[in-house]
Design a protein around this motif. Structure first.
Motif, short mmCIF file in Angstrom:
data_model
loop_
_atom_site.label_atom_id
_atom_site.label_comp_id
_atom_site.label_asym_id
_atom_site.label_seq_id
_atom_site.Cartn_x
_atom_site.Cartn_y
_atom_site.Cartn_z
N GLY A 178 0.86 -1.18 0.00
CA GLY A 178 0.00 0.00 0.00
C GLY A 178 0.90 1.22 0.00
N ASP A 179 0.72 2.07 1.01
CA ASP A 179 1.62 3.21 1.15
C ASP A 179 3.02 2.73 1.52
N VAL A 180 3.09 1.58 2.19
CA VAL A 180 4.37 0.94 2.52
C VAL A 180 4.30 -0.51 2.08
N PHE A 181 5.46 -1.16 2.10
CA PHE A 181 5.62 -2.54 1.66
C PHE A 181 5.86 -3.38 2.91
N ILE A 182 4.98 -4.30 3.22
CA ILE A 182 5.11 -5.08 4.46
C ILE A 182 5.44 -6.54 4.13
N ILE A 183 6.52 -7.03 4.76
CA ILE A 183 6.94 -8.42 4.58
C ILE A 183 6.88 -9.15 5.91
N SER A 184 6.83 -10.45 5.85
CA SER A 184 6.84 -11.27 7.05
C SER A 184 8.22 -11.20 7.69
N LYS A 185 8.27 -11.10 9.01
CA LYS A 185 9.56 -11.05 9.70
C LYS A 185 10.34 -12.34 9.49
N THR A 186 9.65 -13.44 9.25
CA THR A 186 10.33 -14.72 9.02
C THR A 186 11.10 -14.73 7.70
N ALA A 187 10.87 -13.74 6.84
CA ALA A 187 11.58 -13.67 5.57
C ALA A 187 13.01 -13.17 5.75
N LEU A 188 13.29 -12.50 6.88
CA LEU A 188 14.63 -11.98 7.10
C LEU A 188 15.59 -13.10 7.45
N PRO A 189 16.77 -13.10 6.83
CA PRO A 189 17.75 -14.15 7.14
C PRO A 189 18.32 -13.95 8.54
N VAL A 190 18.75 -15.04 9.14
CA VAL A 190 19.40 -15.01 10.44
C VAL A 190 20.88 -14.74 10.21
#
Length: 96
Positions: A68-80
């Motif tokens: 939308g106005d921002v792009f929201i991704i799942s936190k689980t998508a971030l690599p460790v």
């Protein structure tokens, strides 16, 4: 399913996790067979330091929660960070 009309409308949007963490800005879309396969996100300075100094990540489209106005991704998508140390080959690292 997230529906967008034009990929160019998404480029440059600020990206956040579903937990509210600022990730960076959407830089590019990866297309495969006329569909969005993933998104290239240039990390903000703080997030880059947290993830071991990489400049960006590639997030598969299935981890996008909302556009939308921002792009929201799942936190689980971030690599460790431990995964990054093993797999850093360039400036961008594939997430999830």
């Amino acid at each position: 399913m997230v529906r967008i009309k034009k990929v160019s409308d998404v480029l440059g949007k600020y990206s956040y996790t579903d937990a509210g963490d600022h990730v960076g800005q959407v830089e590019e879309a990866n297309l495969s067979e006329n569909k969005v396969d993933g998104w290239k996100i240039r990390l903000s300075g703080n997030m880059s330091r947290l993830l071991g100094g990489v400049r960006g990540i590639i997030v598969p489209h299935q981890f996008v929660k909302s556009i939308g106005d921002v792009f929201i991704i799942s936190k689980t998508a971030l690599p460790v960070k431990e995964e990054l140390e093993e797999n850093i080959e360039g400036e961008y690292v594939e997430a999830a």
